[in-house]
Each structure stands twice: as structure tokens, then as C-alpha cells.
Design a protein around this motif. Structure first.
Motif, PDB file in Angstrom:
ATOM      1  N   LEU A 182      -3.013  -9.432   3.248  1.00 15.70           N
ATOM      2  CA  LEU A 182      -1.574  -9.186   3.065  1.00 15.70           C
ATOM      3  C   LEU A 182      -0.851 -10.458   2.643  1.00 15.70           C
ATOM      4  CD1 LEU A 182      -0.852  -6.807   6.071  1.00 15.70           C
ATOM      5  CD2 LEU A 182      -0.784  -6.227   3.643  1.00 15.70           C
ATOM      6  N   LEU A 183      -1.269 -11.596   3.175  1.00 10.52           N
ATOM      7  CA  LEU A 183      -0.688 -12.866   2.716  1.00 10.52           C
ATOM      8  C   LEU A 183      -1.007 -13.090   1.240  1.00 10.52           C
ATOM      9  CD1 LEU A 183      -1.591 -15.167   5.739  1.00 10.52           C
ATOM     10  CD2 LEU A 183       0.702 -14.430   5.099  1.00 10.52           C
ATOM     11  N   ARG A 184      -2.223 -12.753   0.835  1.00  9.61           N
ATOM     12  CA  ARG A 184      -2.619 -12.910  -0.566  1.00  9.61           C
ATOM     13  C   ARG A 184      -1.767 -12.045  -1.483  1.00  9.61           C
ATOM     14  NH1 ARG A 184      -6.194 -10.381  -4.400  1.00  9.61           N
ATOM     15  NH2 ARG A 184      -6.284  -8.605  -3.005  1.00  9.61           N
ATOM     16  N   THR A 185      -1.628 -10.768  -1.146  1.00  3.92           N
ATOM     17  CA  THR A 185      -0.896  -9.858  -2.033  1.00  3.92           C
ATOM     18  C   THR A 185       0.608 -10.103  -1.997  1.00  3.92           C
ATOM     19  OG1 THR A 185      -0.907  -8.155  -0.298  1.00  3.92           O
ATOM     20  CG2 THR A 185      -2.664  -8.073  -1.925  1.00  3.92           C
ATOM     21  N   ALA A 186       1.102 -10.747  -0.929  1.00  2.00           N
ATOM     22  CA  ALA A 186       2.537 -11.040  -0.861  1.00  2.00           C
ATOM     23  C   ALA A 186       2.943 -12.125  -1.845  1.00  2.00           C
ATOM     24  CB  ALA A 186       2.923 -11.455   0.560  1.00  2.00           C
ATOM     25  N   GLY A 187       1.989 -12.951  -2.272  1.00  3.63           N
ATOM     26  CA  GLY A 187       2.293 -13.990  -3.249  1.00  3.63           C
ATOM     27  C   GLY A 187       3.134 -15.101  -2.661  1.00  3.63           C
ATOM     28  N   THR A 188       3.841 -15.800  -3.534  1.00  5.24           N
ATOM     29  CA  THR A 188       4.605 -16.974  -3.097  1.00  5.24           C
ATOM     30  C   THR A 188       5.828 -16.611  -2.274  1.00  5.24           C
ATOM     31  OG1 THR A 188       5.813 -16.944  -5.196  1.00  5.24           O
ATOM     32  CG2 THR A 188       3.847 -18.351  -5.069  1.00  5.24           C
ATOM     33  N   ALA A 244      -2.660 -20.845   5.683  1.00  3.07           N
ATOM     34  CA  ALA A 244      -1.327 -20.253   5.571  1.00  3.07           C
ATOM     35  C   ALA A 244      -0.290 -21.314   5.881  1.00  3.07           C
ATOM     36  CB  ALA A 244      -1.170 -19.064   6.522  1.00  3.07           C
ATOM     37  N   THR A 245       0.897 -21.122   5.325  1.00  8.24           N
ATOM     38  CA  THR A 245       1.989 -22.053   5.562  1.00  8.24           C
ATOM     39  C   THR A 245       3.303 -21.301   5.501  1.00  8.24           C
ATOM     40  OG1 THR A 245       2.920 -24.202   4.916  1.00  8.24           O
ATOM     41  CG2 THR A 245       2.340 -22.685   3.136  1.00  8.24           C
ATOM     42  N   GLU A 246       4.369 -21.920   5.992  1.00  2.70           N
ATOM     43  CA  GLU A 246       5.687 -21.284   5.947  1.00  2.70           C
ATOM     44  C   GLU A 246       6.193 -21.218   4.518  1.00  2.70           C
ATOM     45  OE1 GLU A 246       8.564 -22.954   8.542  1.00  2.70           O
ATOM     46  OE2 GLU A 246       7.433 -22.499  10.378  1.00  2.70           O
ATOM     47  N   ALA A 247       6.874 -20.124   4.206  1.00  2.00           N
ATOM     48  CA  ALA A 247       7.441 -19.938   2.868  1.00  2.00           C
ATOM     49  C   ALA A 247       8.937 -19.707   2.937  1.00  2.00           C
ATOM     50  CB  ALA A 247       6.758 -18.758   2.177  1.00  2.00           C
ATOM     51  N   GLY A 248       9.581 -20.177   4.022  1.00  2.00           N
ATOM     52  CA  GLY A 248      11.011 -20.004   4.159  1.00  2.00           C
ATOM     53  C   GLY A 248      11.359 -19.012   5.254  1.00  2.00           C
ATOM     54  N   ARG A 307      13.890 -14.535  10.531  1.00  2.00           N
ATOM     55  CA  ARG A 307      12.430 -14.467  10.626  1.00  2.00           C
ATOM     56  C   ARG A 307      11.790 -15.408   9.610  1.00  2.00           C
ATOM     57  NH1 ARG A 307      13.192  -8.736  11.025  1.00  2.00           N
ATOM     58  NH2 ARG A 307      12.392  -8.430   8.911  1.00  2.00           N
ATOM     59  N   THR A 308      10.776 -16.136  10.069  1.00  2.00           N
ATOM     60  CA  THR A 308       9.997 -17.009   9.190  1.00  2.00           C
ATOM     61  C   THR A 308       8.997 -16.171   8.408  1.00  2.00           C
ATOM     62  OG1 THR A 308      10.190 -18.840  10.753  1.00  2.00           O
ATOM     63  CG2 THR A 308       8.418 -18.974   9.109  1.00  2.00           C
ATOM     64  N   VAL A 309       8.844 -16.461   7.126  1.00  2.00           N
ATOM     65  CA  VAL A 309       7.829 -15.793   6.323  1.00  2.00           C
ATOM     66  C   VAL A 309       6.711 -16.782   6.029  1.00  2.00           C
ATOM     67  CG1 VAL A 309       9.375 -14.096   5.296  1.00  2.00           C
ATOM     68  CG2 VAL A 309       9.064 -16.297   4.166  1.00  2.00           C
ATOM     69  N   LEU A 310       5.507 -16.242   5.920  1.00  2.00           N
ATOM     70  CA  LEU A 310       4.320 -17.050   5.683  1.00  2.00           C
ATOM     71  C   LEU A 310       3.697 -16.667   4.355  1.00  2.00           C
ATOM     72  CD1 LEU A 310       2.708 -16.673   9.224  1.00  2.00           C
ATOM     73  CD2 LEU A 310       4.062 -18.604   8.398  1.00  2.00           C
ATOM     74  N   ARG A 311       2.961 -17.592   3.767  1.00  2.00           N
ATOM     75  CA  ARG A 311       2.246 -17.320   2.526  1.00  2.00           C
ATOM     76  C   ARG A 311       0.857 -17.936   2.600  1.00  2.00           C
ATOM     77  NH1 ARG A 311       1.574 -21.760  -0.593  1.00  2.00           N
ATOM     78  NH2 ARG A 311       3.024 -23.513  -0.327  1.00  2.00           N
ATOM     79  N   LEU A 312      -0.027 -17.435   1.758  1.00  2.00           N
ATOM     80  CA  LEU A 312      -1.362 -18.009   1.626  1.00  2.00           C
ATOM     81  C   LEU A 312      -1.283 -19.366   0.929  1.00  2.00           C
ATOM     82  CD1 LEU A 312      -4.491 -17.340   1.871  1.00  2.00           C
ATOM     83  CD2 LEU A 312      -4.324 -16.557  -0.493  1.00  2.00           C
ATOM     84  N   VAL A 313      -2.179 -20.271   1.284  1.00  2.00           N
ATOM     85  CA  VAL A 313      -2.314 -21.553   0.588  1.00  2.00           C
ATOM     86  C   VAL A 313      -3.493 -21.420  -0.378  1.00  2.00           C
ATOM     87  CG1 VAL A 313      -2.722 -24.027   0.817  1.00  2.00           C
ATOM     88  CG2 VAL A 313      -1.406 -22.802   2.567  1.00  2.00           C
ATOM     89  N   PRO A 314      -3.242 -21.164  -1.656  1.00  2.00           N
ATOM     90  CA  PRO A 314      -4.343 -20.859  -2.580  1.00  2.00           C
ATOM     91  C   PRO A 314      -5.393 -21.946  -2.678  1.00  2.00           C
ATOM     92  CG  PRO A 314      -2.221 -20.279  -3.556  1.00  2.00           C
ATOM     93  CD  PRO A 314      -1.929 -21.067  -2.311  1.00  2.00           C
TER      94      PRO A 314
END
Length: 416
Positions: free
Chosen positions: A70-76, A108-112, A122-129
Motif C-alpha cells: 500500500l505504501l508502494r501504490t500510494a506513491g509520493t 518508509a518515511t514521513e511524507a507530511g 494525521r501523519t502520512v507515510l511513503r515508501l523509500v524507493p
């Protein structure tokens, strides 16, 4: 070598998800250590292998794979922990534990933060490619394509060189190993996925009698290349690899299969040979002996020209001879006849066309194959014809799919 800027080599990430609560693993090459890398030495059998009972560490890794996908498909733009819990069915506490481990391991890292709706934003997370990479090799009969992909499947480096598949196993393995070494540039990858013409045994990594190259029969390619590189290696047919890449989505086209609900499609690859990759219910179908997809050697003309496989009138030889004569429209109709057979047998949702011969005559093949399927639909009166499209990925689609042989299982995808 073309290296895409902004993607420096990333050292191994220690302790990546041996399980959600246990000790760390032995580096990013051991991601989801309890699952193993399907098809690699010491690796597990992969999802759907019919293992008895439920292994708790494996279940934990499965849950982490759901979150990571889900982190992958959510993108940046990222995704919140609350949405991760809602979409996976996991408890918020379990999601917090998994994402904490992913962040600690650099995956994973925070994305804002999302705008507040009255409570705490709420904090959102993203994948670190760039936290992990995999190599994809496409060994065609006359050319080698090598790509280095990050965790999203995006290509960060690429090499292409002539290849003579008939030069002998030692020469081909040595050449492939050299291209991998030149490609890596200091990156420690998860492993190497190798895609080449079949037939072959995907589980054991052993080649069978490759059409036109009988000397490869019985060669343990996975073992030979893994020993030469010191890396995990997975081997599959070129058509299966390309179909996998389409099914999981790669690089700039992340997401599900190109049909709704994880549907079914056939990827038909016409290049120096002809084969099919079959995706049934969102999963690559390899068959009980991993030999499915030998599409090019179905006989449709009993007294036709002799094929290199030993039969007469195979779709492959009919297509390639028509192209060689300059009658590409005839080749497209022959390919359409084979596609219609697949549609009738498997009731698939979509036909995708790829390979260098198709790429050289895209519109002719789209029209020709499409016309045969439309005629079939009219005869049967069952509604609209199955659509025909060009496969994404272009000339490096097979190599990108080969990298997914390593990457997709990390996200709980692609195994059958």
C-alpha cells in the motif's frame, strides 16, 4: 551505461523485517526472511504453495507485505496509518508496530501531514524507493538487456549489449555476470532476476530444450549465475517476467493489473521467437511443472513449414516467416488466430502484445489481431470482443519484469 541521476547506490539495510517483533535480518537481501525468495537457493515456495498450517512469523511478514504494498501504490503522496489499518483489516496497533519497523529499517518515511478535520493532523507515510534494488536481466537470443530497479520498479540504470545465446553456457554466464557487475556501481541488490526464452523449470532454475539452442537442455542456470555473482538468482521465461511486470505495475506505472479486480490477461511476445505469459486472477500462471505459456508451438497448419522445435505449422514459424517475407499483415492474422484460441480456452479479459517484432509494426499487429478477435465475437454473439493493446514497458519490459521476480514477493505480489 545510462545512469539516471538522483538515485545513488544505497548500502544494505540491516534487519529488514525478519518479523514484526523479532530480531533483524541480515540485510536488505533478507527482506521478509521467513518468506524466502521464490526460486532462489534456500528460498521458500512462495504464496500459494499449499504449506500446511499457519506459521506466525510468516503471517507477520505477510501483514508487513500488505502494508509495504500500500505504501508502494500510494506513491509520493503517501498514506496514513489509519487508512493502512482500514485497507488491510489490521488493528491500528499492528499497523503502528509494522510502520515503526519499516521506518527504523529505512523502508518508509514521513511524507507530511493531512489537514486536520478537528483532531490532531494525521501523519502520512511513503515508501523509500532507494532503500533496496534488484537487477533484471533479459537474455534474448541475440541481445542482453540489464536494468537496475529500485523498490518501486523504476529503472535507475540500464545496459544493453549484443549476445549470442548459442555461444555456450560458460560464455553466456560470464558475459551476464560482467554486465551485472558493471551495472551495479556499488549497489548491493536483493538479487538478480533472469528472463530468457523457454521452456525451463522456474522452480529449479534449470533450462530445458530452448528452441533453436538444444545445447542448453538441462543447464542449471540459476545455480551457475548465483555461484558466479554471490547473489540470489531467480530464473523465469521472458513472457512470464513481462506478464508479472504488467500485473504488479512498475516504475512510473505502479498499481494493479490492467484489468479490474485482478483479472486475467495474456501477454503475447513476438520477437526472435513467440511465447505467452498468462495472468489468471491477477497471478502469473506457470503450470504444475512451470511449463505453461509455450504458445508459439501450437500447430495450426498440419502440413506447414518446419519449425525449429521439430513440429510443422507452429504459430511461431508461420508468424516469423510471414514477417521475413514482408507480409506483416499475414503474421498479424496468424497471431490473431492464436490469440482467439487463448480467448476461447481461458475466457481472458485482455490481450497484450509486446516484443521487438510487434514494436516494429505496432499498428499492423493491433489491427490484425483485433480484427480476428472481433470476428470471433461476432460469430459467437457474446458481446464485445476482448480488447487488444500494446503492453507497457517497451523494449525493456521483459528486463523490468525480471527485476520483479525479486521485488514482487516483497510486496506480497506476483507468486502463483
Amino acid at each position: 551505461m545510462q545512469r539516471i541521476p538522483g538515485n545513488p547506490g544505497v548500502p544494505r539495510t540491516s534487519g529488514v523485517l525478519a518479523d514484526e517483533g523479532g530480531a533483524g535480518g541480515a540485510g536488505v537481501s533478507g527482506v521478509f526472511a521467513h518468506q524466502g525468495v521464490p526460486g532462489s537457493p534456500g528460498g521458500g515456495a512462495g504464496a500459494g504453495a499449499g504449506t500446511a498450517g499457519v506459521n506466525l512469523p510468516a503471517l507477520r511478514s505477510h501483514n508487513a507485505a500488505l502494508v509495504l504494498d500500500l505504501l508502494r501504490t500510494a506513491g509520493t503522496s503517501g498514506i496514513s496509518r489509519l487508512e493502512l489499518a482500514e485497507r488491510t483489516g489490521l488493528t491500528p496497533q499492528a499497523v503502528s508496530k509494522i510502520t515503526a519497523r519499516l521506518r527504523a529499517d529505512g523502508l518508509a518515511t514521513e511524507a507530511g501531514r493531512l489537514a486536520s478535520t478537528g483532531g490532531k493532523p494525521r501523519t502520512v507515510l511513503r515508501l523509500v524507493p532507494e532503500a533496496g534494488h534488484a537487477v533484471g536481466l533479459h537474455l534474448d537470443r541475440d541481445e542482453l538487456t540489464a536494468v537496475l530497479c529500485d523498490l518501486t520498479g523504476a529503472v535507475v540504470a540500464e545496459r544493453r549489449t549484443p549476445l549470442d545465446l548459442g555461444a555456450g553456457a560458460d560464455a553466456v554466464v560470464e558475459g551476464a555476470a560482467g554486465e551485472v557487475a558493471a551495472l551495479l556501481g556499488g549497489v548491493s541488490p536483493l538479487g538478480v532476476g533472469v528472463a530468457l526464452p523457454g521452456p525451463l523449470d522456474h522452480t529449479l532454475g534449470v533450462l530445458h530444450r530452448v528452441t533453436g539452442f538444444p545445447e542448453w537442455d538441462g543447464f542449471a542456470l540459476r545455480e551457475a549465475l548465483a555461484g558466479r555473482l554471490g547473489l540470489p538468482v531467480v530464473v523465469d521465461k521472458d513472457t512470464n517476467a513481462a506478464a508479472l511486470g504488467v500485473a504488479v505495475g512498475t516504475g512510473s506505472r505502479p498499481g494493479p493489473a490492467p484489468v479490474a479486480g485482478g483479472g486475467s490477461f495474456a501477454y503475447l511476445h513476438l520477437g526472435t521467437g513467440l511465447g505467452a505469459g498468462l495472468v489468471i486472477g491477477g497471478v502469473v500462471h506457470r503450470g504444475a511443472r512451470t511449463g505453461a505459456g509455450e504458445f508459439g508451438h501450437q500447430v495450426i497448419q498440419l502440413d506447414g513449414p518446419l519449425c525449429e522445435c521439430g513440429n510443422r505449422g507452429c504459430i511461431e514459424v508461420l508468424c516469423l516467416e510471414a514477417v521475413a517475407r514482408g507480409t506483416v499483415a499475414e503474421a498479424a492474422r496468424v497471431l490473431g488466430a492464436g490469440a482467439a484460441n487463448l480467448v476461447g480456452l481461458l475466457d481472458i479479459d485482455l490481450v497484450l502484445l509486446g516484443g521487438r517484432t510487434v514494436a516494429a509494426h505496432e499498428e499492423v499487429f493491433l489491427r490484425g489481431v483485433g480484427a480476428v478477435l472481433e470476428e470471433r465475437a461476432r460469430r459467437e454473439g457474446g458481446g464485445a470482443a476482448v480488447p487488444v493493446r500494446l503492453a507497457p514497458g517497451g523494449a525493456r519490459g521483459v528486463a523490468e519484469g525480471a527485476a520483479q521476480l525479486l521485488l514482487a514477493p516483497l510486496f506480497g505480489r506476483g507468486e502463483g
